[in-house]
Design a protein around this motif. Structure first.
Motif, PDB file in Angstrom:
ATOM      1  N   PHE A 107      -9.694   6.956 -30.948  1.00  0.00           N
ATOM      2  CA  PHE A 107      -9.140   6.404 -29.628  1.00  0.00           C
ATOM      3  C   PHE A 107      -8.217   5.230 -29.633  1.00  0.00           C
ATOM      4  CE2 PHE A 107     -12.509   8.809 -27.569  1.00  0.00           C
ATOM      5  CZ  PHE A 107     -12.199   9.548 -27.436  1.00  0.00           C
ATOM      6  N   PRO A 108      -6.925   5.250 -29.036  1.00  0.00           N
ATOM      7  CA  PRO A 108      -6.204   4.095 -29.925  1.00  0.00           C
ATOM      8  C   PRO A 108      -6.317   3.046 -29.139  1.00  0.00           C
ATOM      9  CG  PRO A 108      -5.220   6.042 -28.083  1.00  0.00           C
ATOM     10  CD  PRO A 108      -6.698   6.081 -28.505  1.00  0.00           C
ATOM     11  N   TYR A 109      -5.585   2.364 -29.627  1.00  0.00           N
ATOM     12  CA  TYR A 109      -6.963   0.669 -29.495  1.00  0.00           C
ATOM     13  C   TYR A 109      -8.299   0.532 -29.384  1.00  0.00           C
ATOM     14  CZ  TYR A 109      -2.456   0.096 -27.184  1.00  0.00           C
ATOM     15  OH  TYR A 109      -1.419   0.285 -26.865  1.00  0.00           O
ATOM     16  N   ALA A 110      -9.029   1.290 -30.642  1.00  0.00           N
ATOM     17  CA  ALA A 110     -10.516   1.087 -30.872  1.00  0.00           C
ATOM     18  C   ALA A 110     -10.973   0.479 -31.973  1.00  0.00           C
ATOM     19  CB  ALA A 110     -11.179   2.344 -30.398  1.00  0.00           C
ATOM     20  N   PHE A 111     -11.459   0.238 -31.962  1.00  0.00           N
ATOM     21  CA  PHE A 111     -11.997  -0.246 -33.278  1.00  0.00           C
ATOM     22  C   PHE A 111     -13.241   0.862 -34.258  1.00  0.00           C
ATOM     23  CE2 PHE A 111     -14.336  -2.746 -36.900  1.00  0.00           C
ATOM     24  CZ  PHE A 111     -13.320  -3.691 -37.361  1.00  0.00           C
ATOM     25  N   THR A 112     -13.328   1.455 -35.529  1.00  0.00           N
ATOM     26  CA  THR A 112     -13.551   1.974 -36.356  1.00  0.00           C
ATOM     27  C   THR A 112     -14.699   0.880 -36.800  1.00  0.00           C
ATOM     28  OG1 THR A 112     -11.887   2.762 -36.620  1.00  0.00           O
ATOM     29  CG2 THR A 112     -14.287   4.273 -37.219  1.00  0.00           C
ATOM     30  N   TYR A 113     -15.837   0.265 -36.730  1.00  0.00           N
ATOM     31  CA  TYR A 113     -16.674  -0.183 -37.138  1.00  0.00           C
ATOM     32  C   TYR A 113     -17.668   0.432 -37.655  1.00  0.00           C
ATOM     33  CZ  TYR A 113     -20.440   2.169 -33.733  1.00  0.00           C
ATOM     34  OH  TYR A 113     -20.894   3.262 -33.559  1.00  0.00           O
ATOM     35  N   THR A 114     -17.316   1.501 -38.337  1.00  0.00           N
ATOM     36  CA  THR A 114     -18.343   2.610 -39.252  1.00  0.00           C
ATOM     37  C   THR A 114     -17.658   1.663 -40.368  1.00  0.00           C
ATOM     38  OG1 THR A 114     -17.038   4.608 -38.543  1.00  0.00           O
ATOM     39  CG2 THR A 114     -19.316   3.802 -38.461  1.00  0.00           C
ATOM     40  N   SER A 115     -16.025   1.383 -40.985  1.00  0.00           N
ATOM     41  CA  SER A 115     -14.973   1.153 -41.604  1.00  0.00           C
ATOM     42  C   SER A 115     -14.997   0.033 -41.903  1.00  0.00           C
ATOM     43  CB  SER A 115     -13.514   1.271 -41.054  1.00  0.00           C
ATOM     44  OG  SER A 115     -13.082   0.329 -40.361  1.00  0.00           O
ATOM     45  N   HIS A 116     -16.298  -0.602 -42.029  1.00  0.00           N
ATOM     46  CA  HIS A 116     -16.368  -1.963 -42.567  1.00  0.00           C
ATOM     47  C   HIS A 116     -18.183  -1.946 -43.626  1.00  0.00           C
ATOM     48  CE1 HIS A 116     -14.880  -5.372 -40.475  1.00  0.00           C
ATOM     49  NE2 HIS A 116     -13.668  -4.127 -41.422  1.00  0.00           N
ATOM     50  N   ILE A 117     -17.916  -1.861 -44.900  1.00  0.00           N
ATOM     51  CA  ILE A 117     -18.660  -1.728 -45.728  1.00  0.00           C
ATOM     52  C   ILE A 117     -20.218  -2.657 -45.706  1.00  0.00           C
ATOM     53  CG2 ILE A 117     -18.489  -3.271 -47.848  1.00  0.00           C
ATOM     54  CD1 ILE A 117     -19.225   0.314 -48.818  1.00  0.00           C
ATOM     55  N   ALA A 118     -19.831  -3.657 -44.340  1.00  0.00           N
ATOM     56  CA  ALA A 118     -20.923  -4.522 -44.233  1.00  0.00           C
ATOM     57  C   ALA A 118     -22.028  -3.800 -43.522  1.00  0.00           C
ATOM     58  CB  ALA A 118     -20.714  -5.312 -43.308  1.00  0.00           C
ATOM     59  N   VAL A 119     -21.520  -3.000 -42.564  1.00  0.00           N
ATOM     60  CA  VAL A 119     -22.258  -1.809 -41.010  1.00  0.00           C
ATOM     61  C   VAL A 119     -22.885  -1.066 -41.809  1.00  0.00           C
ATOM     62  CG1 VAL A 119     -21.590  -0.953 -39.500  1.00  0.00           C
ATOM     63  CG2 VAL A 119     -21.035  -2.647 -39.452  1.00  0.00           C
ATOM     64  N   THR A 120     -21.569  -0.090 -42.889  1.00  0.00           N
ATOM     65  CA  THR A 120     -22.073   1.269 -43.458  1.00  0.00           C
ATOM     66  C   THR A 120     -23.981   0.776 -44.366  1.00  0.00           C
ATOM     67  OG1 THR A 120     -20.356   1.270 -44.968  1.00  0.00           O
ATOM     68  CG2 THR A 120     -20.218   2.384 -43.393  1.00  0.00           C
ATOM     69  N   PHE A 121     -23.441  -0.342 -45.291  1.00  0.00           N
ATOM     70  CA  PHE A 121     -23.987  -0.817 -46.444  1.00  0.00           C
ATOM     71  C   PHE A 121     -25.661  -1.120 -45.439  1.00  0.00           C
ATOM     72  CE2 PHE A 121     -26.740  -3.307 -49.444  1.00  0.00           C
ATOM     73  CZ  PHE A 121     -26.944  -2.435 -50.438  1.00  0.00           C
ATOM     74  N   GLY A 122     -25.772  -2.175 -43.829  1.00  0.00           N
ATOM     75  CA  GLY A 122     -26.661  -1.790 -43.353  1.00  0.00           C
ATOM     76  C   GLY A 122     -27.595  -1.139 -43.230  1.00  0.00           C
ATOM     77  N   LEU A 123     -26.977  -0.374 -42.554  1.00  0.00           N
ATOM     78  CA  LEU A 123     -27.274   1.087 -42.445  1.00  0.00           C
ATOM     79  C   LEU A 123     -27.597   1.656 -43.448  1.00  0.00           C
ATOM     80  CD1 LEU A 123     -25.133   2.738 -39.894  1.00  0.00           C
ATOM     81  CD2 LEU A 123     -26.885   1.978 -39.088  1.00  0.00           C
ATOM     82  N   SER A 176     -23.584   4.154 -48.888  1.00  0.00           N
ATOM     83  CA  SER A 176     -22.872   3.615 -47.546  1.00  0.00           C
ATOM     84  C   SER A 176     -21.497   3.788 -47.863  1.00  0.00           C
ATOM     85  CB  SER A 176     -23.199   2.329 -47.414  1.00  0.00           C
ATOM     86  OG  SER A 176     -23.315   1.256 -49.326  1.00  0.00           O
ATOM     87  N   VAL A 177     -21.168   3.328 -49.001  1.00  0.00           N
ATOM     88  CA  VAL A 177     -19.784   3.760 -49.953  1.00  0.00           C
ATOM     89  C   VAL A 177     -19.093   4.923 -49.548  1.00  0.00           C
ATOM     90  CG1 VAL A 177     -17.812   4.131 -52.181  1.00  0.00           C
ATOM     91  CG2 VAL A 177     -19.752   2.539 -51.909  1.00  0.00           C
TER      92      VAL A 177
END
Lengths: 251, 102
Positions: A107-123, A176-177
Motif C-alpha cells: 500500500f502507498p505510504y506503508a512500510f514492509t517490515y518483512t523487508s528487514h533481515i532482522a525481522v525475517t531472521f527473527g521469525l 530468512s534470506v
C-alpha cells in the motif's frame, strides 16, 4: 522522496523512522513496529469477527476467515500428516503475519517490515528453535542420529557430521534470506520504475508520453508483487511445515 | 451437530465422484514437491540454499576460531564444509523425497 536531485534513491524506503511522535522516539517505537501491530490487529480482527457468526452457510467475512484457515490446515496436514495438527496454530500465526506484512507493504505510504533481515531472521530463528525443541522432545538422544545417516561407513563421520550440522544450521538463514531478498528486490524495482516516471515526466512535451512506459511497467509489477507477497508467505509456511515434518518423523 | 457432519459426508462423497477429492493416501510426505515450480523460482531457491550454507559454514568456523584462537584455519575448513553442505542442500532440493513413514 522519489526523485530528489534527479537521482534514483531506491533504498531510503527501508529506513526506519519513529512512529507516534515524541512518545515513539522515547521508546524507539518505529514505523516497522507500528505496521507489525497493524498486521497483528488485522489478522486478529479477521479471525474474531469472521468467526463470530458461526453460520453453517458462511457470509463473506466468515468465508475469508475459513479460506485462510483451510488453506493453512491443508498445507500443514498435507506436509506433516495428521499428528501435525498440533503445530497448526504456530504455522498459521507465522503465515498470516508474513502474508499481512508482505501485502500491507504494497500500500502507498506503508512500510514492509518483512523487508528487514532482522525481522525475517527473527521469525526464521523462532522456527529453528521450535523444530529443534520438537525433535529433541519427541526423539531425545536419537535426534543426534539425524546428523549421521544410518548405514554410512563410520570412517566418513568426520566429513558427514560437520556437513550435516552446517546444512542444518543453514536452514534459518535460507528461510530468512529468501523472504527478505524477495521483498527488498520487489520494492527496489517498484521504486526505480516509479522514479523513471517522475524523471521522464519532466522531459518537456514528449515527457508524459514517454513516462507512460515505466508507469505501465509499474502497473504490471504491482500485480507481480502481489503474487510474490502471497507466494513468499506460502513458501515460508510450507518450509516451516517441511522442517516440522523432519522434526516429527526424523528420517 | 449431526446435520453438519452428514452434510460434510455427502459433500465428500459428491466430490469423490467428481474426482475433486484427493485420496487419503495422498496426504502426508508430499515433501518438497508442493513448492512452486518455474525456472526462476527454482534457480533462486538453489542459489539461496548454497549461499546460506556458505554463510552458516563460514560463520560457524569463524566463531570456533574466535573461541579456540586459531584464526584462519577452522574458518577455512568450515568454509569448504559450508560449500559441501550447500551442494548437498541443492541435491536434496531436487532428489525426490519418500513418504512420511520414512
Amino acid at each position: 522522496m522519489a526523485a530528489e536531485g534527479n537521482t534514483i534513491d531506491a533504498l531510503s524506503q527501508f529506513e526506519l523512522t519513529h512512529a507516534f511522535g515524541p512518545i515513539g522516539a522515547a521508546v524507539n517505537f518505529t514505523q516497522s513496529n507500528a505496521h507489525m501491530l497493524i498486521a497483528a490487529g488485522l489478522v486478529t480482527a479477521i479471525m474474531m469477527l469472521g468467526m463470530a457468526p458461526r453460520a453453517i452457510v458462511p457470509g463473506r467475512f466468515q468465508a475469508v476467515a475459513e479460506t485462510f484457515y483451510e488453506f493453512v490446515e491443508n498445507l500443514v496436514v498435507g506436509q506433516i500428516g495428521h499428528e501435525g495438527k498440533r503445530y497448526f496454530p504456530f504455522v498459521f500465526a507465522l503465515f498470516m503475519f508474513v502474508l499481512f506484512g508482505n501485502v500491507l507493504g504494497l500500500f502507498p505510504y506503508a512500510f514492509t517490515y518483512t523487508s528487514h533481515i532482522a525481522v525475517t531472521f527473527g521469525l526464521a530463528f523462532l522456527v529453528f528453535v521450535v523444530i529443534t525443541v520438537v525433535a529433541l522432545a519427541l526423539h531425545g538422544k536419537k535426534f543426534f542420529g539425524y546428523f549421521f545417516p544410518e548405514g554410512a561407513p563410520i570412517w566418513l563421520a568426520p566429513i558427514i557430521v560437520p556437513v550435516e550440522v552446517v546444512s542444518y544450521l543453514s536452514r534459518p538463514i535460507s528461510l530468512s534470506v529468501r523472504l527478505f531478498a524477495n521483498m527488498v528486490a520487489g520494492h527496489v524495482l517498484l521504486k526505480v520504475f516509479a522514479t523513471f516516471v517522475v524523471l521522464l515526466g519532466s522531459l518537456g512535451v514528449v515527457g508524459p508520453f514517454v513516462a507512460a512506459l515505466p508507469l505501465a511497467v509499474n502497473v504490471l509489477l504491482i500485480g507481480f508483487e502481489l503474487l510474490v507477497a502471497f507466494l513468499q508467505a506460502y513458501v515460508f509456511a510450507i518450509l516451516t511445515s517441511i522442517y516440522l515434518h523432519d522434526a516429527v518423523h526424523l528420517h | 451437530m449431526t446435520e453438519r457432519d452428514e452434510f460434510d459426508e455427502r459433500l465428500k462423497q459428491a466430490r469423490q465422484r467428481r474426482g475433486l477429492e484427493k485420496d487419503a493416501s495422498d496426504s502426508g510426505g508430499v515433501g518438497q514437491v508442493g513448492l512452486p515450480a518455474g525456472a526462476l523460482q527454482i534457480g533462486l531457491r538453489a542459489g539461496i540454499e548454497v549461499v546460506s550454507a556458505l554463510i552458516a559454514g563460514a560463520g560457524l568456523g569463524w566463531l570456533l576460531d574466535r573461541w579456540l584462537g586459531s584464526f584462519p584455519w577452522l574458518f577455512l575448513v568450515f568454509f569448504v564444509v559450508g560449500g559441501v553442505a550447500g551442494v548437498m542442500n541443492v541435491y536434496r532440493l531436487f532428489s525426490p523425497r519418500t513418504g512420511a513413514g520414512k
